[in-house]
Design a protein around this motif. Structure first.
Motif, PDB file in Angstrom:
ATOM      1  N   THR A   1       0.812  -1.215   0.000  1.00 49.71           N
ATOM      2  CA  THR A   1       0.000   0.000   0.000  1.00 49.71           C
ATOM      3  C   THR A   1       0.850   1.271   0.000  1.00 49.71           C
ATOM      4  O   THR A   1       0.331   2.359  -0.224  1.00 49.71           O
ATOM      5  CB  THR A   1      -0.942   0.029   1.224  1.00 49.71           C
ATOM      6  N   ARG A   2       2.140   1.143   0.239  1.00 50.12           N
ATOM      7  CA  ARG A   2       3.022   2.316   0.274  1.00 50.12           C
ATOM      8  C   ARG A   2       3.740   2.556  -1.051  1.00 50.12           C
ATOM      9  O   ARG A   2       3.965   3.705  -1.434  1.00 50.12           O
ATOM     10  CB  ARG A   2       4.028   2.164   1.401  1.00 50.12           C
ATOM     11  N   CYS A   3       4.121   1.473  -1.753  1.00 54.53           N
ATOM     12  CA  CYS A   3       4.922   1.662  -2.974  1.00 54.53           C
ATOM     13  C   CYS A   3       4.335   0.971  -4.207  1.00 54.53           C
ATOM     14  O   CYS A   3       4.900   1.090  -5.293  1.00 54.53           O
ATOM     15  CB  CYS A   3       6.348   1.178  -2.745  1.00 54.53           C
ATOM     16  N   ARG A   4       3.234   0.221  -4.056  1.00 52.07           N
ATOM     17  CA  ARG A   4       2.528  -0.435  -5.151  1.00 52.07           C
ATOM     18  C   ARG A   4       3.265  -1.648  -5.724  1.00 52.07           C
ATOM     19  O   ARG A   4       2.883  -2.185  -6.748  1.00 52.07           O
ATOM     20  CB  ARG A   4       2.238   0.586  -6.247  1.00 52.07           C
ATOM     21  N   ARG A   5       4.329  -2.086  -5.061  1.00 53.20           N
ATOM     22  CA  ARG A   5       5.030  -3.278  -5.534  1.00 53.20           C
ATOM     23  C   ARG A   5       4.194  -4.522  -5.268  1.00 53.20           C
ATOM     24  O   ARG A   5       3.489  -4.610  -4.286  1.00 53.20           O
ATOM     25  CB  ARG A   5       6.358  -3.455  -4.799  1.00 53.20           C
ATOM     26  N   ARG A   6       4.318  -5.505  -6.131  1.00 53.01           N
ATOM     27  CA  ARG A   6       3.681  -6.802  -5.913  1.00 53.01           C
ATOM     28  C   ARG A   6       4.416  -7.476  -4.760  1.00 53.01           C
ATOM     29  O   ARG A   6       5.644  -7.470  -4.708  1.00 53.01           O
ATOM     30  CB  ARG A   6       3.823  -7.643  -7.189  1.00 53.01           C
ATOM     31  N   MET A   7       3.663  -8.051  -3.812  1.00 57.01           N
ATOM     32  CA  MET A   7       4.281  -8.652  -2.640  1.00 57.01           C
ATOM     33  C   MET A   7       4.345 -10.179  -2.756  1.00 57.01           C
ATOM     34  O   MET A   7       3.551 -10.791  -3.459  1.00 57.01           O
ATOM     35  CB  MET A   7       3.503  -8.274  -1.379  1.00 57.01           C
ATOM     36  N   LYS A   8       5.310 -10.749  -2.035  1.00 57.85           N
ATOM     37  CA  LYS A   8       5.418 -12.197  -1.923  1.00 57.85           C
ATOM     38  C   LYS A   8       4.439 -12.621  -0.828  1.00 57.85           C
ATOM     39  O   LYS A   8       4.542 -12.182   0.311  1.00 57.85           O
ATOM     40  CB  LYS A   8       6.835 -12.605  -1.541  1.00 57.85           C
ATOM     41  N   VAL A   9       3.474 -13.473  -1.177  1.00 59.14           N
ATOM     42  CA  VAL A   9       2.423 -13.871  -0.242  1.00 59.14           C
ATOM     43  C   VAL A   9       2.556 -15.354   0.079  1.00 59.14           C
ATOM     44  O   VAL A   9       2.724 -16.177  -0.813  1.00 59.14           O
ATOM     45  CB  VAL A   9       1.022 -13.590  -0.832  1.00 59.14           C
ATOM     46  N   GLN A  10       2.477 -15.671   1.370  1.00 54.73           N
ATOM     47  CA  GLN A  10       2.502 -17.059   1.830  1.00 54.73           C
ATOM     48  C   GLN A  10       1.254 -17.290   2.673  1.00 54.73           C
ATOM     49  O   GLN A  10       1.019 -16.586   3.650  1.00 54.73           O
ATOM     50  CB  GLN A  10       3.737 -17.339   2.664  1.00 54.73           C
ATOM     51  N   VAL A  11       0.455 -18.288   2.276  1.00 54.59           N
ATOM     52  CA  VAL A  11      -0.769 -18.613   2.994  1.00 54.59           C
ATOM     53  C   VAL A  11      -0.613 -19.998   3.616  1.00 54.59           C
ATOM     54  O   VAL A  11      -0.213 -20.947   2.939  1.00 54.59           O
ATOM     55  CB  VAL A  11      -1.986 -18.605   2.045  1.00 54.59           C
ATOM     56  N   THR A  12      -0.916 -20.094   4.909  1.00 56.90           N
ATOM     57  CA  THR A  12      -0.918 -21.373   5.615  1.00 56.90           C
ATOM     58  C   THR A  12      -2.342 -21.614   6.111  1.00 56.90           C
ATOM     59  O   THR A  12      -3.184 -20.709   6.045  1.00 56.90           O
ATOM     60  CB  THR A  12       0.065 -21.359   6.805  1.00 56.90           C
ATOM     61  N   PRO A  13      -2.644 -22.805   6.614  1.00 56.22           N
ATOM     62  CA  PRO A  13      -4.005 -23.058   7.101  1.00 56.22           C
ATOM     63  C   PRO A  13      -4.451 -22.116   8.224  1.00 56.22           C
ATOM     64  O   PRO A  13      -5.643 -21.858   8.377  1.00 56.22           O
ATOM     65  CB  PRO A  13      -3.939 -24.495   7.614  1.00 56.22           C
ATOM     66  N   ARG A  14      -3.531 -21.561   8.981  1.00 57.13           N
ATOM     67  CA  ARG A  14      -3.904 -20.708  10.117  1.00 57.13           C
ATOM     68  C   ARG A  14      -3.750 -19.213   9.875  1.00 57.13           C
ATOM     69  O   ARG A  14      -4.405 -18.406  10.529  1.00 57.13           O
ATOM     70  CB  ARG A  14      -3.082 -21.088  11.335  1.00 57.13           C
ATOM     71  N   ASP A  15      -2.849 -18.798   8.978  1.00 59.26           N
ATOM     72  CA  ASP A  15      -2.620 -17.374   8.763  1.00 59.26           C
ATOM     73  C   ASP A  15      -1.964 -17.117   7.415  1.00 59.26           C
ATOM     74  O   ASP A  15      -1.834 -18.015   6.601  1.00 59.26           O
ATOM     75  CB  ASP A  15      -1.781 -16.780   9.894  1.00 59.26           C
ATOM     76  N   TRP A  16      -1.544 -15.879   7.204  1.00 58.75           N
ATOM     77  CA  TRP A  16      -0.844 -15.505   5.976  1.00 58.75           C
ATOM     78  C   TRP A  16       0.192 -14.430   6.292  1.00 58.75           C
ATOM     79  O   TRP A  16       0.099 -13.746   7.302  1.00 58.75           O
ATOM     80  CB  TRP A  16      -1.818 -15.013   4.900  1.00 58.75           C
ATOM     81  N   THR A  17       1.174 -14.301   5.406  1.00 53.86           N
ATOM     82  CA  THR A  17       2.133 -13.205   5.459  1.00 53.86           C
ATOM     83  C   THR A  17       2.310 -12.671   4.044  1.00 53.86           C
ATOM     84  O   THR A  17       2.258 -13.420   3.075  1.00 53.86           O
ATOM     85  CB  THR A  17       3.514 -13.628   6.009  1.00 53.86           C
ATOM     86  N   ALA A  18       2.490 -11.366   3.943  1.00 50.89           N
ATOM     87  CA  ALA A  18       2.751 -10.713   2.663  1.00 50.89           C
ATOM     88  C   ALA A  18       3.965  -9.815   2.869  1.00 50.89           C
ATOM     89  O   ALA A  18       3.971  -8.985   3.782  1.00 50.89           O
ATOM     90  CB  ALA A  18       1.545  -9.904   2.219  1.00 50.89           C
ATOM     91  N   THR A  19       4.969  -9.975   2.022  1.00 51.60           N
ATOM     92  CA  THR A  19       6.223  -9.260   2.214  1.00 51.60           C
ATOM     93  C   THR A  19       6.558  -8.370   1.021  1.00 51.60           C
ATOM     94  O   THR A  19       6.611  -8.835  -0.115  1.00 51.60           O
ATOM     95  CB  THR A  19       7.374 -10.266   2.442  1.00 51.60           C
ATOM     96  N   CYS A  20       6.807  -7.100   1.330  1.00 53.48           N
ATOM     97  CA  CYS A  20       7.306  -6.145   0.345  1.00 53.48           C
ATOM     98  C   CYS A  20       8.816  -6.045   0.550  1.00 53.48           C
ATOM     99  O   CYS A  20       9.275  -5.927   1.691  1.00 53.48           O
ATOM    100  CB  CYS A  20       6.657  -4.776   0.569  1.00 53.48           C
ATOM    101  N   VAL A  21       9.586  -6.087  -0.520  1.00 54.78           N
ATOM    102  CA  VAL A  21      11.034  -6.032  -0.390  1.00 54.78           C
ATOM    103  C   VAL A  21      11.508  -4.692   0.184  1.00 54.78           C
ATOM    104  O   VAL A  21      12.559  -4.610   0.792  1.00 54.78           O
ATOM    105  CB  VAL A  21      11.758  -6.310  -1.734  1.00 54.78           C
ATOM    106  N   GLU A  22      10.704  -3.653   0.034  1.00 55.05           N
ATOM    107  CA  GLU A  22      11.068  -2.323   0.512  1.00 55.05           C
ATOM    108  C   GLU A  22      10.528  -2.022   1.916  1.00 55.05           C
ATOM    109  O   GLU A  22      11.218  -1.416   2.724  1.00 55.05           O
ATOM    110  CB  GLU A  22      10.541  -1.268  -0.472  1.00 55.05           C
ATOM    111  N   HIS A  23       9.289  -2.459   2.211  1.00 53.40           N
ATOM    112  CA  HIS A  23       8.626  -2.048   3.442  1.00 53.40           C
ATOM    113  C   HIS A  23       8.345  -3.148   4.460  1.00 53.40           C
ATOM    114  O   HIS A  23       7.714  -2.891   5.482  1.00 53.40           O
ATOM    115  CB  HIS A  23       7.316  -1.334   3.087  1.00 53.40           C
ATOM    116  N   GLY A  24       8.764  -4.351   4.198  1.00 50.34           N
ATOM    117  CA  GLY A  24       8.643  -5.400   5.200  1.00 50.34           C
ATOM    118  C   GLY A  24       7.396  -6.251   5.080  1.00 50.34           C
ATOM    119  O   GLY A  24       6.774  -6.330   4.028  1.00 50.34           O
ATOM    120  N   THR A  25       7.026  -6.874   6.200  1.00 48.01           N
ATOM    121  CA  THR A  25       5.989  -7.904   6.220  1.00 48.01           C
ATOM    122  C   THR A  25       4.718  -7.438   6.915  1.00 48.01           C
ATOM    123  O   THR A  25       4.757  -6.757   7.923  1.00 48.01           O
ATOM    124  CB  THR A  25       6.522  -9.153   6.937  1.00 48.01           C
TER     125      THR A  25
END
Length: 65
Positions: A38-62
């Motif tokens: 939401t800060r730089c419009r880069r496509r993020m690396k997304v990992q989804v598990t049965p309990r949660d998810w994480t999305a990581t931007c190379v510039e702004h973190g997770t």
């Protein structure tokens, strides 16, 4: 950690928040992880598990949910 719905860009479609109504995007973000930073419009690396998810931007973190 930042919220996926705050910033200059939509976390779902990547378009500027001021450009159009993002009601559908907000509904989808309630059920699935953001795909764009939401800060730089880069496509993020997304990992989804049965309990949660994480999305990581190379510039702004997770974002997790």
């Amino acid at each position: 950690m930042t919220e996926p719905t705050t910033g200059e860009y939509c976390g779902h479609c990547g378009q500027p928040l001021a450009a159009e109504d993002h009601a559908t995007c907000r509904t989808r973000l309630a059920m699935e992880p953001p795909r764009f930073c939401t800060r730089c419009r880069r496509r993020m690396k997304v990992q989804v598990t049965p309990r949660d998810w994480t999305a990581t931007c190379v510039e702004h973190g997770t974002v997790s949910g």
